[in-house]
Write a protein that holds these residues in place. Structure first.
Motif, PDB file in Angstrom:
ATOM      1  N   ILE A 124      28.029 -34.089   0.201  1.00  0.00           N
ATOM      2  CA  ILE A 124      27.075 -34.895   0.884  1.00  0.00           C
ATOM      3  C   ILE A 124      26.653 -33.826   1.727  1.00  0.00           C
ATOM      4  O   ILE A 124      27.085 -33.016   2.478  1.00  0.00           O
ATOM      5  N   CYS A 125      25.132 -33.916   1.899  1.00  0.00           N
ATOM      6  CA  CYS A 125      24.366 -33.091   3.014  1.00  0.00           C
ATOM      7  C   CYS A 125      23.158 -33.979   3.661  1.00  0.00           C
ATOM      8  O   CYS A 125      22.778 -34.942   3.349  1.00  0.00           O
ATOM      9  N   HIS A 126      22.787 -33.254   4.611  1.00  0.00           N
ATOM     10  CA  HIS A 126      21.608 -34.013   5.343  1.00  0.00           C
ATOM     11  C   HIS A 126      20.373 -33.465   4.698  1.00  0.00           C
ATOM     12  O   HIS A 126      20.439 -32.467   4.077  1.00  0.00           O
ATOM     13  N   VAL A 127      19.284 -34.404   4.817  1.00  0.00           N
ATOM     14  CA  VAL A 127      18.011 -34.121   4.137  1.00  0.00           C
ATOM     15  C   VAL A 127      17.450 -32.885   4.545  1.00  0.00           C
ATOM     16  O   VAL A 127      16.647 -32.244   3.957  1.00  0.00           O
ATOM     17  N   THR A 128      17.491 -32.472   5.787  1.00  0.00           N
ATOM     18  CA  THR A 128      17.247 -31.204   6.236  1.00  0.00           C
ATOM     19  C   THR A 128      17.658 -29.875   5.930  1.00  0.00           C
ATOM     20  O   THR A 128      17.052 -28.749   5.895  1.00  0.00           O
ATOM     21  N   ARG A 129      18.666 -29.821   4.841  1.00  0.00           N
ATOM     22  CA  ARG A 129      19.270 -28.846   4.451  1.00  0.00           C
ATOM     23  C   ARG A 129      18.592 -28.615   3.012  1.00  0.00           C
ATOM     24  O   ARG A 129      19.297 -28.686   1.907  1.00  0.00           O
ATOM     25  N   ASP A 130      17.303 -28.099   3.082  1.00  0.00           N
ATOM     26  CA  ASP A 130      16.924 -27.697   1.735  1.00  0.00           C
ATOM     27  C   ASP A 130      17.634 -26.431   0.980  1.00  0.00           C
ATOM     28  O   ASP A 130      17.567 -26.469  -0.252  1.00  0.00           O
ATOM     29  N   ASP A 131      18.323 -25.752   1.727  1.00  0.00           N
ATOM     30  CA  ASP A 131      18.865 -24.553   1.151  1.00  0.00           C
ATOM     31  C   ASP A 131      20.099 -25.093   0.310  1.00  0.00           C
ATOM     32  O   ASP A 131      20.339 -24.687  -0.815  1.00  0.00           O
ATOM     33  N   ILE A 132      20.942 -26.319   0.933  1.00  0.00           N
ATOM     34  CA  ILE A 132      21.770 -26.697  -0.019  1.00  0.00           C
ATOM     35  C   ILE A 132      21.207 -27.766  -1.123  1.00  0.00           C
ATOM     36  O   ILE A 132      21.983 -27.726  -2.345  1.00  0.00           O
ATOM     37  N   ILE A 133      20.253 -28.428  -0.971  1.00  0.00           N
ATOM     38  CA  ILE A 133      19.691 -28.949  -1.983  1.00  0.00           C
ATOM     39  C   ILE A 133      19.038 -28.078  -3.262  1.00  0.00           C
ATOM     40  O   ILE A 133      19.458 -28.379  -4.448  1.00  0.00           O
ATOM     41  N   LEU A 134      18.297 -27.170  -2.677  1.00  0.00           N
ATOM     42  CA  LEU A 134      17.879 -26.046  -3.673  1.00  0.00           C
ATOM     43  C   LEU A 134      19.103 -25.482  -4.465  1.00  0.00           C
ATOM     44  O   LEU A 134      18.978 -24.957  -5.539  1.00  0.00           O
ATOM     45  N   GLY A 135      20.021 -25.119  -3.626  1.00  0.00           N
ATOM     46  CA  GLY A 135      21.255 -24.514  -4.343  1.00  0.00           C
ATOM     47  C   GLY A 135      21.909 -25.199  -5.175  1.00  0.00           C
ATOM     48  O   GLY A 135      22.657 -24.627  -6.206  1.00  0.00           O
ATOM     49  N   PHE A 136      22.010 -26.470  -4.954  1.00  0.00           N
ATOM     50  CA  PHE A 136      22.876 -27.355  -5.929  1.00  0.00           C
ATOM     51  C   PHE A 136      22.098 -27.245  -7.262  1.00  0.00           C
ATOM     52  O   PHE A 136      22.617 -27.336  -8.362  1.00  0.00           O
ATOM     53  N   MET A 137      20.560 -27.411  -7.155  1.00  0.00           N
ATOM     54  CA  MET A 137      19.741 -27.280  -8.428  1.00  0.00           C
ATOM     55  C   MET A 137      19.938 -26.208  -9.184  1.00  0.00           C
ATOM     56  O   MET A 137      20.029 -26.047 -10.234  1.00  0.00           O
ATOM     57  N   ALA A 138      19.912 -24.947  -8.294  1.00  0.00           N
ATOM     58  CA  ALA A 138      20.069 -23.656  -9.147  1.00  0.00           C
ATOM     59  C   ALA A 138      21.317 -23.454  -9.649  1.00  0.00           C
ATOM     60  O   ALA A 138      21.376 -23.105 -11.012  1.00  0.00           O
ATOM     61  N   GLU A 139      22.260 -24.014  -9.051  1.00  0.00           N
ATOM     62  CA  GLU A 139      23.950 -23.813  -9.646  1.00  0.00           C
ATOM     63  C   GLU A 139      23.913 -24.773 -10.707  1.00  0.00           C
ATOM     64  O   GLU A 139      24.399 -24.221 -11.785  1.00  0.00           O
ATOM     65  N   TYR A 140      23.241 -26.071 -11.008  1.00  0.00           N
ATOM     66  CA  TYR A 140      23.154 -26.545 -11.934  1.00  0.00           C
ATOM     67  C   TYR A 140      22.652 -25.878 -13.235  1.00  0.00           C
ATOM     68  O   TYR A 140      23.095 -25.617 -14.295  1.00  0.00           O
ATOM     69  N   GLN A 141      21.370 -25.187 -13.057  1.00  0.00           N
ATOM     70  CA  GLN A 141      20.644 -24.435 -14.005  1.00  0.00           C
ATOM     71  C   GLN A 141      21.592 -23.310 -14.381  1.00  0.00           C
ATOM     72  O   GLN A 141      21.646 -22.999 -15.714  1.00  0.00           O
ATOM     73  N   ARG A 142      22.044 -22.614 -13.434  1.00  0.00           N
ATOM     74  CA  ARG A 142      22.885 -21.407 -13.781  1.00  0.00           C
ATOM     75  C   ARG A 142      24.095 -21.921 -14.863  1.00  0.00           C
ATOM     76  O   ARG A 142      24.416 -21.081 -15.862  1.00  0.00           O
ATOM     77  N   ASN A 143      25.091 -22.913 -14.249  1.00  0.00           N
ATOM     78  CA  ASN A 143      25.914 -23.230 -15.025  1.00  0.00           C
ATOM     79  C   ASN A 143      25.802 -23.745 -16.641  1.00  0.00           C
ATOM     80  O   ASN A 143      26.309 -23.482 -17.532  1.00  0.00           O
ATOM     81  N   ARG A 144      24.629 -24.356 -16.684  1.00  0.00           N
ATOM     82  CA  ARG A 144      24.199 -24.783 -18.078  1.00  0.00           C
ATOM     83  C   ARG A 144      23.853 -23.654 -18.842  1.00  0.00           C
ATOM     84  O   ARG A 144      23.968 -23.499 -20.120  1.00  0.00           O
ATOM     85  N   ARG A 145      23.048 -22.699 -18.251  1.00  0.00           N
ATOM     86  CA  ARG A 145      22.818 -21.436 -19.091  1.00  0.00           C
ATOM     87  C   ARG A 145      24.104 -20.655 -19.479  1.00  0.00           C
ATOM     88  O   ARG A 145      23.861 -20.186 -20.607  1.00  0.00           O
ATOM     89  N   GLU A 146      24.990 -20.595 -18.580  1.00  0.00           N
ATOM     90  CA  GLU A 146      26.076 -19.803 -18.979  1.00  0.00           C
ATOM     91  C   GLU A 146      27.222 -20.385 -19.265  1.00  0.00           C
ATOM     92  O   GLU A 146      28.273 -19.995 -20.006  1.00  0.00           O
ATOM     93  N   GLU A 147      27.291 -21.909 -19.390  1.00  0.00           N
ATOM     94  CA  GLU A 147      28.094 -22.766 -20.201  1.00  0.00           C
ATOM     95  C   GLU A 147      29.572 -22.368 -19.493  1.00  0.00           C
ATOM     96  O   GLU A 147      30.628 -22.096 -20.179  1.00  0.00           O
ATOM     97  N   GLU A 148      29.796 -21.897 -18.198  1.00  0.00           N
ATOM     98  CA  GLU A 148      31.107 -21.888 -17.653  1.00  0.00           C
ATOM     99  C   GLU A 148      32.164 -23.073 -17.880  1.00  0.00           C
ATOM    100  O   GLU A 148      33.242 -22.903 -18.337  1.00  0.00           O
ATOM    101  N   ARG A 149      31.659 -24.047 -17.435  1.00  0.00           N
ATOM    102  CA  ARG A 149      32.527 -25.470 -17.386  1.00  0.00           C
ATOM    103  C   ARG A 149      31.630 -26.576 -17.191  1.00  0.00           C
ATOM    104  O   ARG A 149      30.485 -26.365 -16.486  1.00  0.00           O
ATOM    105  N   PRO A 150      32.034 -27.818 -17.629  1.00  0.00           N
ATOM    106  CA  PRO A 150      30.982 -28.992 -17.446  1.00  0.00           C
ATOM    107  C   PRO A 150      30.774 -29.075 -16.081  1.00  0.00           C
ATOM    108  O   PRO A 150      31.468 -29.110 -15.035  1.00  0.00           O
ATOM    109  N   PHE A 151      29.461 -29.223 -15.614  1.00  0.00           N
ATOM    110  CA  PHE A 151      28.856 -29.559 -14.408  1.00  0.00           C
ATOM    111  C   PHE A 151      28.982 -31.123 -14.207  1.00  0.00           C
ATOM    112  O   PHE A 151      28.232 -31.943 -14.747  1.00  0.00           O
ATOM    113  N   GLU A 152      29.868 -31.453 -13.237  1.00  0.00           N
ATOM    114  CA  GLU A 152      29.953 -32.736 -13.046  1.00  0.00           C
ATOM    115  C   GLU A 152      30.009 -33.294 -11.516  1.00  0.00           C
ATOM    116  O   GLU A 152      30.251 -34.476 -11.121  1.00  0.00           O
TER     117      GLU A 152
END
Length: 432
Positions: free
Chosen positions: A323-351
């Motif tokens: 859970i984060c506040h809508v003003t935390r653009d860094d967290i929102i963008l970081g969440f999306m970037a981590e999903y992309q990285r995880n899908r690319r490297e297939e470390e573990r299921p992203f849940e």
């Protein structure tokens, strides 16, 4: 309310005596009666089984879950099992084949009928009385009559009973619910000649106290109690609860403990679809995972830096609700970037899932950030118009309900509850 084709209420006349004042609400005096079905309900069934009425001691004790398990077990023992909820509250629109139009029924009716393929009975006979907002005032003002309610219940039950070998009846809440409109659960159970199965939450003293209040009302309306089921029992106290509750019920009431079900936390974990309903919002991405469940204990409010957040998401339990506040653009963008990285490297299921909070009219997500959600089908993000504190409190206080769309939770609920119910003793105590 749909008109009934019956001209009278023979069952009701047999079972009770009604006194109606021309200037006041209906006053009903129930007289003791034997629990044999009247001639209007006579069937050619080889085994005469009284209806089983399920009522709880309060909200959120697993009444509907128990009804699901009962239906599953009864279908293994009878060719045709009927189901009816005489008085309902929260309703949904369904299509009635016999009427050829859409009607409103209690939401639990839809769940039971579709889950167990109850094709031998129609929706029109499964939910005869619905109490929406404003219904109580109309009843007190005399715009809805007691007789009309009873005719609806009588007519509907008659149709379900004739088409079934045994009928399972689900009440609404505890035994006194519906009293203000003269159709509480105990009264309806008496009207239909049913035996009562009481459901309570785990524990000893408080659970028995709550059961006693309901027992007294059943006694008042001469409703026999078939037994008790205790749900959500702490595993470490299971044997203790089972032993002493069974002994207390036997010694004080002379009725059996028909089920003692250990708690399974998964059944109380909300799915993302539950959170959509709770917050009246929709996922902005990750739609395929609407029925993924999250343990409230694993909910994590992000107040740290982006670096620490990324460390957490890579090392914490993979199925965590952040859970984060809508003003935390860094967290929102970081969440999306981590999903992309995880899908690319297939470390573990992203849940993981992200709940983005911000009070309505004060904060909102930047359009540039919204545009970046495009294509992130595997990363669930839900934006809600509440503060982080309000959102977390709502989630903590929320009790998710079973629904037909969440098939995995319904299946697991039945599989968990059914083995703990003593069906043979239940049927023995409800046989005529």
């Amino acid at each position: 309310m749909p008109a009934t084709s019956r001209t009278g209420c023979s069952l009701f006349r047999i079972r009770c005596c009604v006194s109606i004042s021309a200037t006041s609400s209906n006053v009903v005096s129930f007289q003791p009666h034997s629990h044999q079905r009247s001639s209007s309900f006579s069937t050619s069934k080889t085994k005469n089984q009284r209806p089983i009425f399920v009522a709880a001691t309060k909200q959120h004790v697993g009444k509907t879950t128990t009804s699901l398990a009962l239906m599953s077990g009864l279908q293994k023992r009878f060719p045709k099992v009927g189901f009816i909820k005489p008085v309902g509250q929260q309703h949904v629109d369904v299509y009635s084949k016999t009427l050829g139009t859409h009607i409103q029924v209690d939401k639990d009716i839809c769940l039971l009928k579709e889950q167990f393929h109850l094709d031998h009975i129609d929706y029109r006979h499964m939910s005869p009385v619905i109490i929406p907002r404003g219904y109580t005032k109309k009843y007190i003002d005399g715009k809805i009559s007691f007789d009309d309610q009873v005719k609806e219940i009588d007519s509907a039950f008659s149709e379900v009973d004739k088409a079934s070998d045994v009928v399972l009846i689900e009440g609404t809440g505890h035994c006194a619910v519906g009293s203000i409109v003269n159709v509480n659960n105990a009264k309806v159970a008496s009207l239909l000649g049913a035996s009562m199965l009481l459901i309570a939450n785990g524990g000893l003293g408080s659970a028995f106290d709550e059961l006693e209040l309901n027992r007294v009302l059943c006694q008042h309306y001469d409703v026999p109690i078939a037994g008790v089921v205790i749900n959500k029992v702490l595993p470490e106290k299971y044997e203790q609860t089972k032993h002493y509750m069974a002994k207390a019920l036997r010694d004080q009431w002379g009725v059996p403990l028909l089920g003692c079900v250990p708690d399974r936390p998964f059944l109380g974990c909300p799915a993302l679809a539950d959170l959509e309903r709770l917050f009246k919002s929709e996922l902005v991405c990750g739609f395929d995972h609407r029925y993924r469940h999250y343990n409230v204990k694993d909910m994590n409010l992000i107040t740290t830096s982006l670096t620490r957040f990324l460390e957490n998401i890579r090392t914490k339990h993979p199925r965590t609700l952040y859970i984060c506040h809508v003003t935390r653009d860094d967290i929102i963008l970081g969440f999306m970037a981590e999903y992309q990285r995880n899908r690319r490297e297939e470390e573990r299921p992203f849940e993981a899932a992200l709940l983005v909070c911000g009070r309505k009219g004060k904060y909102q997500m930047a359009e540039e950030v919204k545009d970046m959600f495009e294509g992130l089908d595997g990363a669930p993000v839900l934006v809600v118009e509440y503060s982080t504190h309000e959102a977390m409190k709502l989630i903590h206080d929320y009790t998710p309900k079973l629904n037909i769309d969440d098939k995995n939770r319904v299946r697991k609920a039945v599989e968990h509850y059914e083995p703990y119910i003593d069906f043979e003793e239940l049927l023995r105590r409800t046989s005529e």
